[in-house]
Design a protein around this motif. Structure first.
Motif, PDB file in Angstrom:
ATOM      1  N   ALA A  26       0.835  -1.193   0.000  1.00  0.00           N
ATOM      2  CA  ALA A  26       0.000   0.000   0.000  1.00  0.00           C
ATOM      3  C   ALA A  26       0.873   1.248   0.000  1.00  0.00           C
ATOM      4  CB  ALA A  26      -0.902   0.014   1.237  1.00  0.00           C
ATOM      5  N   ARG A  79      -0.886  -6.075   6.770  1.00  0.00           N
ATOM      6  CA  ARG A  79      -1.613  -5.847   5.517  1.00  0.00           C
ATOM      7  C   ARG A  79      -2.895  -5.055   5.769  1.00  0.00           C
ATOM      8  NH1 ARG A  79      -1.756 -11.655   2.653  1.00  0.00           N
ATOM      9  NH2 ARG A  79      -2.953 -10.475   1.101  1.00  0.00           N
ATOM     10  N   LEU A  83      -3.806  -1.342   4.201  1.00  0.00           N
ATOM     11  CA  LEU A  83      -5.025  -1.014   3.463  1.00  0.00           C
ATOM     12  C   LEU A  83      -5.762   0.160   4.100  1.00  0.00           C
ATOM     13  CD1 LEU A  83      -6.388  -4.610   2.709  1.00  0.00           C
ATOM     14  CD2 LEU A  83      -5.341  -3.029   1.090  1.00  0.00           C
ATOM     15  N   PHE A  89      -8.687   3.335  -1.443  1.00  0.00           N
ATOM     16  CA  PHE A  89      -9.231   2.127  -0.831  1.00  0.00           C
ATOM     17  C   PHE A  89     -10.431   1.677  -1.646  1.00  0.00           C
ATOM     18  CE2 PHE A  89     -11.813  -0.338   2.069  1.00  0.00           C
ATOM     19  CZ  PHE A  89     -10.883  -1.123   2.727  1.00  0.00           C
ATOM     20  N   GLU A  90     -10.387   0.461  -2.153  1.00  0.00           N
ATOM     21  CA  GLU A  90     -11.450  -0.045  -3.003  1.00  0.00           C
ATOM     22  C   GLU A  90     -11.916  -1.411  -2.498  1.00  0.00           C
ATOM     23  OE1 GLU A  90      -9.924  -0.206  -6.925  1.00  0.00           O
ATOM     24  OE2 GLU A  90      -9.604   1.956  -7.105  1.00  0.00           O
ATOM     25  N   HIS A  91     -13.149  -1.745  -2.876  1.00  0.00           N
ATOM     26  CA  HIS A  91     -13.692  -3.060  -2.525  1.00  0.00           C
ATOM     27  C   HIS A  91     -12.823  -4.164  -3.128  1.00  0.00           C
ATOM     28  CE1 HIS A  91     -17.486  -2.471  -0.390  1.00  0.00           C
ATOM     29  NE2 HIS A  91     -17.683  -1.400  -1.138  1.00  0.00           N
ATOM     30  N   GLN A  93      -9.966  -5.404  -1.960  1.00  0.00           N
ATOM     31  CA  GLN A  93      -8.546  -5.420  -1.642  1.00  0.00           C
ATOM     32  C   GLN A  93      -8.207  -6.315  -0.455  1.00  0.00           C
ATOM     33  OE1 GLN A  93      -7.929  -1.136  -1.226  1.00  0.00           O
ATOM     34  NE2 GLN A  93      -6.862  -1.085  -3.175  1.00  0.00           N
ATOM     35  N   GLU A  96      -7.827 -11.175  -0.035  1.00  0.00           N
ATOM     36  CA  GLU A  96      -6.678 -12.067   0.103  1.00  0.00           C
ATOM     37  C   GLU A  96      -6.357 -12.359   1.565  1.00  0.00           C
ATOM     38  OE1 GLU A  96      -4.848 -13.892  -1.964  1.00  0.00           O
ATOM     39  OE2 GLU A  96      -6.317 -13.336  -3.478  1.00  0.00           O
ATOM     40  N   ARG A 138     -13.797   2.329   6.258  1.00  0.00           N
ATOM     41  CA  ARG A 138     -12.801   1.433   5.668  1.00  0.00           C
ATOM     42  C   ARG A 138     -12.713   0.127   6.444  1.00  0.00           C
ATOM     43  NH1 ARG A 138      -7.419   4.515   3.392  1.00  0.00           N
ATOM     44  NH2 ARG A 138      -8.478   5.880   1.895  1.00  0.00           N
ATOM     45  N   MET A 142     -13.310  -3.415   4.789  1.00  0.00           N
ATOM     46  CA  MET A 142     -12.212  -4.375   4.855  1.00  0.00           C
ATOM     47  C   MET A 142     -12.663  -5.701   5.458  1.00  0.00           C
ATOM     48  SD  MET A 142      -8.600  -4.116   6.926  1.00  0.00           S
ATOM     49  CE  MET A 142      -9.476  -4.304   8.500  1.00  0.00           C
ATOM     50  N   ASP A 145     -14.947  -7.517   2.969  1.00  0.00           N
ATOM     51  CA  ASP A 145     -14.168  -8.146   1.899  1.00  0.00           C
ATOM     52  C   ASP A 145     -13.407  -9.359   2.421  1.00  0.00           C
ATOM     53  OD1 ASP A 145     -15.044  -6.297   0.102  1.00  0.00           O
ATOM     54  OD2 ASP A 145     -13.238  -5.066   0.142  1.00  0.00           O
TER      55      ASP A 145
END
Length: 211
Positions: A26, A79, A83, A89-91, A93, A96, A138, A142, A145
Protein backbone atom coordinates in the motif's frame (compact mmCIF):
# COMPACT_ATOMS: atom_id res chain seq x y z
CA UNK A 1 18.38 10.77 28.52
CA UNK A 2 14.88 9.42 28.85
CA UNK A 3 13.56 12.05 26.44
CA UNK A 4 16.25 11.17 23.88
CA UNK A 5 15.47 7.46 24.16
CA UNK A 6 11.77 8.19 23.77
CA UNK A 7 12.39 10.23 20.61
CA UNK A 8 14.59 7.50 19.15
CA UNK A 9 11.87 4.95 19.92
CA UNK A 10 9.26 7.13 18.19
CA UNK A 11 11.45 7.40 15.08
CA UNK A 12 12.01 3.62 15.06
CA UNK A 13 8.30 2.94 15.46
CA UNK A 14 7.50 5.33 12.63
CA UNK A 15 9.97 3.58 10.32
CA UNK A 16 8.49 0.19 11.23
CA UNK A 17 5.01 1.52 10.47
CA UNK A 18 6.01 2.82 7.05
CA UNK A 19 7.87 -0.41 6.23
CA UNK A 20 4.84 -2.48 7.24
CA UNK A 21 2.62 -0.50 4.92
CA UNK A 22 5.09 -0.82 2.06
CA UNK A 23 5.32 -4.58 2.69
CA UNK A 24 1.53 -4.74 2.47
CA UNK A 25 1.75 -3.21 -0.99
CA UNK A 26 0.00 0.00 0.00
CA UNK A 27 1.08 3.60 -0.67
CA UNK A 28 1.17 5.57 2.57
CA UNK A 29 0.47 9.30 2.25
CA UNK A 30 3.10 11.52 3.84
CA UNK A 31 0.49 13.15 6.09
CA UNK A 32 -0.12 9.82 7.84
CA UNK A 33 3.47 8.65 8.18
CA UNK A 34 3.54 10.09 11.71
CA UNK A 35 0.03 8.86 12.57
CA UNK A 36 -0.25 8.22 16.29
CA UNK A 37 -2.99 5.67 15.64
CA UNK A 38 -0.87 3.79 13.09
CA UNK A 39 2.09 3.64 15.45
CA UNK A 40 -0.09 2.55 18.36
CA UNK A 41 -1.65 -0.26 16.35
CA UNK A 42 1.67 -1.42 14.97
CA UNK A 43 3.24 -1.42 18.43
CA UNK A 44 0.39 -3.66 19.58
CA UNK A 45 0.65 -5.89 16.51
CA UNK A 46 2.11 -8.89 18.33
CA UNK A 47 -0.41 -8.55 21.16
CA UNK A 48 -3.27 -8.35 18.66
CA UNK A 49 -1.89 -11.37 16.78
CA UNK A 50 -1.69 -13.34 20.04
CA UNK A 51 -5.25 -12.41 20.97
CA UNK A 52 -6.39 -13.29 17.46
CA UNK A 53 -4.59 -16.64 17.65
CA UNK A 54 -6.12 -17.54 21.03
CA UNK A 55 -9.57 -16.68 19.67
CA UNK A 56 -9.36 -18.98 16.62
CA UNK A 57 -6.96 -21.70 17.80
CA UNK A 58 -9.72 -24.01 19.04
CA UNK A 59 -11.99 -23.60 16.03
CA UNK A 60 -10.01 -25.58 13.44
CA UNK A 61 -7.05 -27.91 13.01
CA UNK A 62 -3.93 -26.49 11.39
CA UNK A 63 -0.68 -28.28 10.65
CA UNK A 64 1.23 -25.08 11.46
CA UNK A 65 2.77 -24.52 14.88
CA UNK A 66 1.42 -21.85 17.22
CA UNK A 67 4.46 -19.66 16.54
CA UNK A 68 4.01 -19.98 12.77
CA UNK A 69 0.32 -19.08 12.99
CA UNK A 70 1.06 -16.04 15.17
CA UNK A 71 3.68 -14.93 12.66
CA UNK A 72 1.22 -15.26 9.77
CA UNK A 73 -1.46 -13.38 11.72
CA UNK A 74 0.99 -10.58 12.51
CA UNK A 75 1.75 -10.22 8.79
CA UNK A 76 -1.99 -10.09 8.06
CA UNK A 77 -2.35 -7.28 10.60
CA UNK A 78 0.38 -5.39 8.71
CA UNK A 79 -1.61 -5.85 5.52
CA UNK A 80 -4.77 -4.60 7.22
CA UNK A 81 -3.00 -1.49 8.42
CA UNK A 82 -1.55 -0.94 4.98
CA UNK A 83 -5.03 -1.01 3.46
CA UNK A 84 -6.60 1.20 6.12
CA UNK A 85 -4.02 3.97 5.78
CA UNK A 86 -3.50 3.83 2.01
CA UNK A 87 -4.35 6.82 -0.21
CA UNK A 88 -6.96 4.84 -2.13
CA UNK A 89 -9.23 2.13 -0.83
CA UNK A 90 -11.45 -0.05 -3.00
CA UNK A 91 -13.69 -3.06 -2.53
CA UNK A 92 -11.98 -6.42 -2.88
CA UNK A 93 -8.55 -5.42 -1.64
CA UNK A 94 -8.89 -7.33 1.64
CA UNK A 95 -10.19 -10.59 0.16
CA UNK A 96 -6.68 -12.07 0.10
CA UNK A 97 -6.53 -11.72 3.89
CA UNK A 98 -9.51 -14.08 4.18
CA UNK A 99 -7.92 -16.42 1.64
CA UNK A 100 -4.72 -16.49 3.71
CA UNK A 101 -6.75 -17.53 6.76
CA UNK A 102 -8.20 -20.47 4.82
CA UNK A 103 -4.72 -21.45 3.62
CA UNK A 104 -3.85 -21.90 7.30
CA UNK A 105 -6.89 -24.23 7.35
CA UNK A 106 -9.12 -22.08 9.53
CA UNK A 107 -12.27 -22.96 7.62
CA UNK A 108 -14.87 -23.08 10.40
CA UNK A 109 -17.42 -20.23 10.64
CA UNK A 110 -16.29 -19.50 14.20
CA UNK A 111 -12.80 -18.71 12.91
CA UNK A 112 -14.22 -16.12 10.50
CA UNK A 113 -16.47 -14.56 13.14
CA UNK A 114 -13.66 -14.16 15.64
CA UNK A 115 -11.33 -12.91 12.91
CA UNK A 116 -13.76 -10.11 12.14
CA UNK A 117 -14.40 -9.42 15.81
CA UNK A 118 -10.84 -9.02 17.14
CA UNK A 119 -9.50 -6.47 14.58
CA UNK A 120 -12.75 -4.47 14.77
CA UNK A 121 -12.41 -4.17 18.54
CA UNK A 122 -8.73 -3.24 18.34
CA UNK A 123 -9.25 -0.63 15.63
CA UNK A 124 -12.22 0.85 17.51
CA UNK A 125 -10.08 1.11 20.64
CA UNK A 126 -7.30 2.76 18.63
CA UNK A 127 -9.67 5.40 17.26
CA UNK A 128 -10.02 6.77 20.78
CA UNK A 129 -6.41 7.94 20.47
CA UNK A 130 -6.86 9.59 17.09
CA UNK A 131 -10.40 9.98 15.74
CA UNK A 132 -10.27 9.65 11.94
CA UNK A 133 -13.48 9.97 9.94
CA UNK A 134 -12.21 7.88 7.03
CA UNK A 135 -11.23 4.81 9.02
CA UNK A 136 -14.54 3.40 10.38
CA UNK A 137 -16.05 2.96 6.87
CA UNK A 138 -12.80 1.43 5.67
CA UNK A 139 -12.77 -1.00 8.58
CA UNK A 140 -16.30 -2.12 7.70
CA UNK A 141 -15.47 -2.61 4.02
CA UNK A 142 -12.21 -4.38 4.86
CA UNK A 143 -13.88 -6.87 7.21
CA UNK A 144 -16.66 -7.45 4.68
CA UNK A 145 -14.17 -8.15 1.90
CA UNK A 146 -12.19 -10.38 4.25
CA UNK A 147 -15.33 -12.44 4.82
CA UNK A 148 -16.03 -12.69 1.09
CA UNK A 149 -12.51 -13.90 0.36
CA UNK A 150 -12.68 -16.36 3.25
CA UNK A 151 -16.00 -17.80 2.10
CA UNK A 152 -14.92 -18.32 -1.49
CA UNK A 153 -11.65 -19.96 -0.47
CA UNK A 154 -13.29 -22.05 2.27
CA UNK A 155 -15.97 -23.33 -0.11
CA UNK A 156 -13.32 -24.28 -2.66
CA UNK A 157 -11.22 -26.02 -0.02
CA UNK A 158 -14.16 -27.91 1.49
CA UNK A 159 -15.37 -29.09 -1.92
CA UNK A 160 -11.85 -30.25 -2.80
CA UNK A 161 -11.59 -32.10 0.52
CA UNK A 162 -14.97 -33.75 -0.04
CA UNK A 163 -13.91 -34.84 -3.51
CA UNK A 164 -10.70 -36.36 -2.12
CA UNK A 165 -12.67 -38.19 0.57
CA UNK A 166 -15.13 -39.51 -2.03
CA UNK A 167 -12.33 -40.75 -4.26
CA UNK A 168 -10.62 -42.41 -1.29
CA UNK A 169 -13.86 -44.20 -0.32
CA UNK A 170 -14.40 -45.40 -3.89
CA UNK A 171 -10.83 -46.72 -4.07
CA UNK A 172 -11.27 -48.51 -0.74
CA UNK A 173 -14.51 -50.12 -1.90
CA UNK A 174 -12.85 -51.32 -5.10
CA UNK A 175 -9.97 -52.80 -3.14
CA UNK A 176 -12.39 -54.53 -0.75
CA UNK A 177 -14.43 -55.96 -3.64
CA UNK A 178 -11.32 -57.20 -5.42
CA UNK A 179 -9.99 -58.79 -2.23
CA UNK A 180 -13.35 -60.56 -1.73
CA UNK A 181 -13.31 -61.89 -5.31
CA UNK A 182 -9.77 -63.23 -4.89
CA UNK A 183 -10.71 -64.85 -1.60
CA UNK A 184 -13.76 -66.54 -3.15
CA UNK A 185 -11.65 -67.77 -6.09
CA UNK A 186 -9.07 -69.32 -3.76
CA UNK A 187 -11.78 -71.02 -1.70
CA UNK A 188 -13.55 -72.30 -4.81
CA UNK A 189 -10.33 -73.87 -6.14
CA UNK A 190 -9.53 -75.43 -2.79
CA UNK A 191 -13.04 -76.83 -2.55
CA UNK A 192 -13.33 -78.15 -6.10
CA UNK A 193 -9.89 -79.74 -6.47
CA UNK A 194 -9.22 -81.01 -2.95
CA UNK A 195 -8.91 -84.85 -3.08
CA UNK A 196 -10.40 -85.12 0.40
CA UNK A 197 -14.14 -85.15 0.98
CA UNK A 198 -15.49 -81.65 1.69
CA UNK A 199 -19.00 -80.32 2.21
CA UNK A 200 -20.66 -76.98 2.75
CA UNK A 201 -23.42 -77.23 5.36
CA UNK A 202 -25.93 -74.60 6.50
CA UNK A 203 -25.47 -73.73 10.18
CA UNK A 204 -29.17 -72.93 10.59
CA UNK A 205 -30.76 -76.24 9.56
CA UNK A 206 -27.65 -78.43 8.99
CA UNK A 207 -28.65 -78.77 5.33
CA UNK A 208 -26.01 -79.77 2.77
CA UNK A 209 -25.48 -76.98 0.27
CA UNK A 210 -22.64 -78.45 -1.76
CA UNK A 211 -20.47 -81.60 -1.61
Amino acid sequence: PFCVISQIQDITDSKRTVEAFRTAGAHLPRSLEQSELARALLQRRDMIADRWYRAIAGTSFSSLSAAEIRQHLASLIDRMLGLLFADSFEHGQAEEIGVSLVHMHFVQPEALGRTQEIPAQEFAEGLKLEPTAALPPRVGVMLSDLGIGWFRAARKTILADQEQIGLALMAERRQTAQALIRSEERFSKAFQFNPSLMAIISLDDRRYIEV
